[in-house]
Design an enzyme around this catalytic site. Structure first.
Site: not given
Ligand SMILES: [Zn+2]
Length: 315
Positions: A112, A127, A180, A267
């Site tokens: 992002h 995030e 992430h 993640e």
């Molecule tokens: Zn993400």
């Protein structure tokens, strides 16, 4: 027709699907069978690596950690069968890692950024902000260990998805890690999961009933290394953080498809879960995540037969 019927009777439609006898293959890699009292559960060990498979479970347990498979193994007449693709792209590289050239250039991709905040939780944690911080920590740690590290973004800037792997390819990356943080509608969902690109002929872990992937991407040229890389980083990260282990999964992520080097997406926890948020919101917690990822990258480097650069320098 007879062959077809035999195949069905043995639970192995050999005419339709290429399968291998797991016991035969794993023994060839030097693994021995562990005693198991449970029917339809097989466990093998070599040194510090223990691999367990179960009849009709679409994952293996590698040192207790889930490695999701393309297809469920089957158990017939005392024998375990796995899809040849699962053997080639998952079990084989973990049982006997292939040797490659020394990975030295690592590209870290903070997810992002800029106009795209990623997930935002109730505490107002973005995030994009936390993954950038974790990524910079990974970069600092790896640079100190002698690696060349490049970030796809090093500030709060907008970066389109295709540009991320494109940068890694232009920069001749040896390894690519996209970082992430997760979210879920249920606040009880927590832990770490690591993704590699879905191999051709398989459905992604999260969409087992979907259509199998038909087209090979550049990233599919290294399915076996992608699995090994995902497994090494995932194991080290879970060990370092004590977070819940959600396993190594497969997804057809756009950020992994065009890669010309082994690549994964990690993640690192759920922004919607209290214990994960507690880890991510402290400097100490983010440092542990970063050390875990860096340790995992080095574990992969050693697994493919090369010395980490710092060790090389010391000699
Ligand atoms: Zn993400």
């Amino acid at each position: 027709m007879l062959m077809f019927l035999c195949g069905i009777a043995f639970g192995v439609p050999a005419a339709l699907a290429q399968v291998v006898n797991f016991e035969t293959e794993i023994r060839e890699k030097g693994f021995g069978r562990n005693e198991s009292r449970e029917r339809g559960v097989g466990s093998w060990r070599k040194g510090g690596t223990r691999i367990e498979i179960q009849d009709r479970k679409r994952y293996a347990l590698v040192n207790g950690s889930r490695l999701y498979l393309g297809h469920s193994p089957s158990y017939e007449h005392g024998k375990f069968f796995v899809k040849k693709r699962d053997w080639d792209k998952r079990f084989s590289p973990i049982a006997a890692p292939p040797k490659t050239k020394s990975p030295r250039r690592i590209v870290i991709d903070p997810g992002h950024g800029g106009r795209d905040p990623g997930k935002i939780n109730k505490r107002g944690m973005y995030e994009k902000t936390y993954v950038l911080d974790i990524s910079k920590r990974v970069a600092r740690i790896l640079k100190a260990r002698g690696y060349t590290v490049l970030l796809t973004r090093d500030g709060d800037t907008t970066l389109e998805l295709p540009e991320r792997p494109a940068r890694a390819n232009r920069w001749n990356a040896d390894l690519f890690v996209s970082i992430h943080l997760n979210s879920a509608s249920s606040s009880s969902a927590r832990g770490i999961e690591t993704f590699a690109l879905t191999p051709v002929g398989e459905t992604s872990t999260g969409d087992p009933g979907g259509n199998a992937k038909t087209q090979a991407d550049d990233g599919n040229a290294r399915d076996a290394l992608n699995t090994l890389f995902a497994f090494k980083v995932h194991s080290a990260l879970v060990a370092k953080t004590d977070a819940e282990d959600r396993g190594v999964k497969y997804a057809n992520f756009a950020v992994l498809r065009p890669l010309k080097c082994p690549g994964i997406l990690v993640e690192c926890g759920f922004l919607t879960n209290a214990s994960d948020t507690a880890l991510v919101s402290t400097k100490n917690g983010r440092e542990r995540i970063a050390v875990g990822i860096a340790n995992g990258i080095e574990a992969y480097v050693r697994a493919v037969g090369s010395a980490p650069p710092a060790a090389t320098r010391r000699r």
